[in-house]
Design a protein around this motif. Structure first.
Motif, short mmCIF file in Angstrom:
data_model
loop_
_atom_site.label_atom_id
_atom_site.label_comp_id
_atom_site.label_asym_id
_atom_site.label_seq_id
_atom_site.Cartn_x
_atom_site.Cartn_y
_atom_site.Cartn_z
N SER A 201 -108.81 5.58 39.78
CA SER A 201 -108.99 5.36 41.21
C SER A 201 -107.87 6.10 41.93
O SER A 201 -106.70 5.92 41.59
CB SER A 201 -108.92 3.86 41.52
N THR B 68 -116.36 -8.91 30.95
CA THR B 68 -114.94 -8.53 30.90
C THR B 68 -114.49 -8.21 29.48
O THR B 68 -113.51 -7.48 29.29
CB THR B 68 -114.05 -9.65 31.48
N GLY C 65 -111.91 -10.78 41.99
CA GLY C 65 -110.84 -10.51 41.04
C GLY C 65 -111.19 -10.63 39.57
O GLY C 65 -110.31 -10.65 38.72
N VAL D 131 -115.51 -7.68 41.74
CA VAL D 131 -114.31 -7.01 42.25
C VAL D 131 -113.63 -7.84 43.34
O VAL D 131 -112.42 -8.09 43.28
CB VAL D 131 -114.66 -5.60 42.79
N SER E 188 -113.03 0.15 38.87
CA SER E 188 -113.43 1.08 37.81
C SER E 188 -114.38 0.44 36.82
O SER E 188 -115.34 1.08 36.36
CB SER E 188 -112.19 1.61 37.09
N GLU E 189 -114.15 -0.81 36.49
CA GLU E 189 -115.09 -1.52 35.60
C GLU E 189 -116.45 -1.69 36.27
O GLU E 189 -117.50 -1.58 35.61
CB GLU E 189 -114.50 -2.87 35.20
N THR F 249 -112.20 -4.88 37.75
CA THR F 249 -111.66 -3.84 38.63
C THR F 249 -112.80 -3.00 39.21
O THR F 249 -113.94 -3.04 38.71
CB THR F 249 -110.72 -2.91 37.85
#
Length: 481
Positions: free
Chosen positions: A19, A309, A365, A362, A370-371, A368
């Motif tokens: 990012s 996750t 929390g 996101v 990017s994930e 991320t």
């Protein structure tokens, strides 16, 4: 003479791995520059305060699918892909379904008539094999894989679709030979039939009992069986639309053992529960939420997040399968009122997939940005043979982009949707993070909720063989020889 057709300036680029603040230069539909500052463009788009991400790739949608005498699907390619673009997606991969007794190649030809010149976004086709005759598995399938249809789906349930174990082994063997990726709908057919008949005999026919007829153990057993078949043949499989802990743990077990087993999950399994199917006093309004596997409970949400996750799930798809709620073709049709088993099975979701995952993932929390990109775009491109043209931001990629406001709050509601269905199952849900612009190959396809792309703007994508489809070992399984 300008260096670029479009420069997207001032945004934060998000890829699956990184990012950073940079500008993006686009020429002839491709990304040709990513740099700290770009000027000299025919058109400049100000992305200040926005995330610039690869366009979403939804690798599991159902559009214009034949109904086998049942209710008509609410979305063909025009409304379905319009909805996809509005939700920040630039590519969808729906399914060319082989009716029993018919040619797989003919099914693909027929499906092209539904899509070509009509789709607003780019698209590929998965195949659905329902009748694995020798000519289908030995001739048609290898030929179609060579023509760019490099994945297919099989079902372990549904009267018109189910394959028995011997047939599954045959198609798994065929997939290994031609290096196609196999997607599996894992629910046990006989167990569902048994439970459905038992519930009906007890007078338990309201939509809620759809969930009771398909408990997690039925999904777990079928998932384990599919994994076992894949291990026997030494062929990778993708277990689609995983709903809760039991199936997720089967996939995790297989992955820890070194088997090439992949997992996909969907918004309904982090945003809906079986209780939604109760409707009002067990009335038919619960039918709005009928899909398979059914949503579970809040503990299942936790398990799905554990899988997201922890790397158990590679892709997050919508399983967009839209039906009407009202009318003779809807989930409230007269036959559906007699038993949950006649309620059209599926829910719309291509337009709400990205906002739901971004908000719950996101913004809250859990993952991320990017994930998020990996789960909604990059991994789909890699898994299904579209990378490196699709799925990331870099020189040489198609300029398929979504500009995303990470702070925008929106209430999901039917009135702002672009699909053909007359309801959404997420009515009234507030999300944080929303798409403000979608670019398809460098053309602005959606801006502030208005879809600008026209029918026929989407291109058919021939997909290459995926590295994910290659066997884990070099051994030749006896049944695949």
């Amino acid at each position: 003479m300008h260096d670029f057709d479009i420069a997207i300036r001032g945004g934060t680029i998000v890829t699956a791995s990184d990012s950073y603040r940079a500008d993006v230069g686009i020429r002839a539909g491709k990304i040709v520059a990513v740099a700290e500052r770009l000027t000299s463009a025919a058109k400049t788009i100000d992305a200040s305060g926005l995330l610039v991400m690869p366009g979403g790739i939804d690798s599991h949608v159902h559009l214009a699918q034949p109904a086998f005498g049942g209710p008509m699907m609410a979305d063909g390619f025009e409304t379905g892909t319009r909805s996809a673009l509005a939700g920040g997606n630039t590519t969808v991969i729906p399914f060319a379904l082989q009716p029993r007794g018919q040619s797989l190649r003919a099914a693909v030809t027929d499906y092209h008539r539904e899509a070509d010149g009509i789709s607003l976004c780019d698209y590929g086709f998965h195949l659905i094999i329902t009748d694995p005759t020798p000519s289908v598995v030995q001739q048609e399938l290898p030929s179609l894989v060579g023509d760019g249809y490099s994945s297919f789906k099989v079902f372990m349930t549904y009267d018109d679709l189910v394959l028995n174990d011997r047939q599954l082994l045959e198609v798994f063997s065929a997939a290994r030979r031609c290096q196609a990726l196999v997607m599996v709908h894992c629910e046990g057919y006989d167990a569902i039939k048994f439970l459905t008949e038992k519930l009906e005999q007890e007078g338990k026919k309201a939509p809620y009992y759809h969930a009771v007829s398909r408990p997690e153990v039925v999904e777990r057993e079928a998932t384990h069986r599919a994994i076992s078949h894949g291990e026997l043949i030494d062929v990778p499989i993708m277990v689609v639309h995983v709903s809760g802990r039991q199936a997720m743990e089967q996939i995790r077990w297989a992955q820890q053992k070194g088997l090439k087993v992949y997992g996909e999950t969907c918004p309904q399994y982090i945003a809906l529960t079986a209780d939604d199917m109760k409707g009002l006093n067990m009335d038919e309004s619960g039918g709005k939420y009928v899909c398979s596997p059914p949503p579970r409970d809040h503990a299942a949400w936790d398990a799905i997040w554990e899988g997201l996750t922890g790397g158990v799930f590679q892709t997050f798809s919508s399983d967009h399968c839209p039906f009407f709620y009202e009318g003779s073709q809807g989930k409230k049709n007269p036959k559906a009122r007699t038993s949950f088993k006649w309620v059209p099975n599926g829910i719309p979701g291509v337009e709400t997939r990205l906002p739901i995952l971004f908000s719950k993932g996101v913004a809250e929390g859990r993952i991320t940005a990017s994930e998020f990109v990996a789960l909604t775009s990059t991994n789909h491109a890699k898994m299904y043979g579209l990378y490196p043209e699709k799925g990331s931001i870099g020189v040489g990629f198609d300029a398929d982009l979504v500009l995303w406001d990470p702070k925008r709050k929106e209430v999901l509601r039917q009135e702002i949707m672009h699909h053909g269905a007359d309801y959404i199952p997420y009515e009234g849900m507030q999300v944080t993070g929303f798409p403000v612009m979608t670019l398809l190959r460098g053309e602005i396809a959606m801006e502030e909720g208005k879809v600008l792309a026209q029918p026929g703007q989407g291109r058919f994508l021939k997909r290459r063989i995926s590295p994910y489809a290659l066997p884990a070992s070099g051994r030749a399984a006896a049944s695949a020889a």
